[in-house]
Structure formats: structure tokens, C-alpha cells
Enzyme design. Structure first.
Site, mmCIF file in Angstrom:
data_model
loop_
_atom_site.group_PDB
_atom_site.id
_atom_site.type_symbol
_atom_site.label_atom_id
_atom_site.label_comp_id
_atom_site.label_asym_id
_atom_site.label_seq_id
_atom_site.Cartn_x
_atom_site.Cartn_y
_atom_site.Cartn_z
ATOM 1 N N ASP A 25 0.874 -1.160 0.000
ATOM 2 C CA ASP A 25 0.000 0.000 0.000
ATOM 3 C C ASP A 25 0.926 1.229 0.000
ATOM 4 O OD1 ASP A 25 -2.399 1.614 0.471
ATOM 5 O OD2 ASP A 25 -1.554 1.895 2.479
ATOM 6 N N ASP A 44 -0.128 5.067 0.627
ATOM 7 C CA ASP A 44 -0.406 6.177 1.541
ATOM 8 C C ASP A 44 -0.594 5.682 2.982
ATOM 9 O OD1 ASP A 44 -0.291 7.549 -0.822
ATOM 10 O OD2 ASP A 44 -2.473 7.796 -1.003
HETATM 11 MG MG LIG Z 1 -3.038 3.353 3.337
#
Ligand SMILES: [Mg+2]
Ligand SMILES: [Zn+2]
Length: 180
Positions: free
Chosen positions: A8, A10
Site C-alpha cells: 500500500d 499512503d
Molecule cells: Mg493506506
């Protein structure tokens, strides 16, 4: 390379003030470069798998996303880390698309484009969506997931370096067992 760790972006690799997209807001989180090098050394390929609904919501453009992404990848490259690919969902939730995590569409794209063998792959993320999206993988590590309802096959870690360590340890301990 068939074994990947999907990342992932962010809140996992970079600080996320919310819909992060400006290079001026770019900040790689502590332990990320070390953890990624550790995964590479253990024989994992690395690819980013990210929901970017800010595009579909009109908060920023696809060009903004690509510029930020290029900046991140170049920064990691300078630190000895190679990100092989980025798979992203640009849709708003209302679009009900097949690629927004926790749906598995982005992983299916990775299997197709990278030849990733999903049951040998892992996910590292910072949300329940990431943990759930990893259902078809070997497992997931949820950073900040301690005390939460972890899906089957999901581990928790306090930061990225620990998440990487948990994957390397778990993989090593399974060699030679029924799953090896
Ligand atoms: Mg995230
Ligand atoms: Zn999508």
C-alpha cells in the site's frame, strides 16, 4: 520473479495527510527503505498497489498521481530499492469498480502483468481494506492492526521495518514444513 510483496502507498510508505498528491507533501516514513531492502534481499519483488480515489473524486489529476509516483520511485531507487510496478485504482467508491481494495482486481492485474504467483505473495498496508484485499495471498501485515479484528492469515506490526521482518521470518519458518 514470482514472489512479490505488494505495498500500500499512503500511510504505509509515505506520510498521508489525506489524499496526498503534492510532491511538497512527500515524506517517506521511517524504516521503509530498510524494510524494503530486507524484503528484496529475501528474494521478493516489490510492487505498489494503491487506491487513489482522489482522482475519481476530482481532487487531483492522474498526471499529479504519476508525478508523485515518479518522485517516490526515484527516491527509493537512490536508496537501493527497486519498485517493479504500480497498480492503482483511480475510481471513486460509487463507481463500484473491480479494482478498489478490498476487491482483488489490482492483485489480478499484478498476476497478469508481473507473473506474480499470488499464493506466495504478501501485502503490507495500514488499513482493514488492505488486510481484506489480501485474502488470495499468502498473508498480509497490517501496520497498526494490533488489537483490531485481523482477517485469517493477517499479522500485525507497529511499523514498516517490523512488517518486513515478520514476512521474512514467517517465510523462513515455513520452509521445510507442510507449506514449504
Ligand atoms: Mg493506506
Ligand atoms: Zn477501481
Amino acid at each position: 520473479m514470482a514472489r512479490y510483496v505488494f505495498l500500500d502507498r499512503d500511510g504505509t510508505l509515505v506520510r498521508d495527510p489525506g489524499y496526498v498528491h503534492r510532491i511538497s507533501d512527500y515524506e517517506l516514513l521511517d524504516g521503509v527503505a530498510d524494510g524494503l531492502r530486507r524484503l528484496q534481499a529475501a528474494g521478493y519483488g516489490l510492487a505498489i498497489v494503491t487506491n487513489q480515489s482522489g482522482i475519481g473524486r476530482g481532487l487531483f489529476t492522474e498526471a499529479d498521481f504519476h508525478a508523485f509516483q515518479k518522485h517516490l520511485i526515484a527516491d527509493l531507487e537512490r536508496q537501493g530499492v527497486r519498485i517493479e510496478a504500480t497498480f492503482y485504482c483511480p475510481h471513486a467508491p460509487e463507481a463500484d469498480c473491480a479494482c478498489r481494495k478490498p476487491r482483488p482486481g489490482l492483485f489480478e492485474q499484478a498476476a497478469k502483468h508481473l507473473g506474480a504467483d499470488l499464493p506466495q505473495c504478501w501485502m503490507i498496508g495500514d488499513s482493514a481494506r488492505d488486510a481484506e484485499a489480501a485474502a488470495g495471498l499468502q498473508g498480509a501485515v497490517w501496520i497498526g492492526g494490533a488489537g483490531k479484528a485481523l482477517p485469517a492469515g493477517c499479522l500485525s506490526a507497529s511499523d514498516f521495518a517490523q512488517a518486513a521482518e515478520r514476512i521474512v521470518e514467517t517465510t523462513a519458518s515455513r520452509v521445510g514444513t507442510r507449506e514449504g
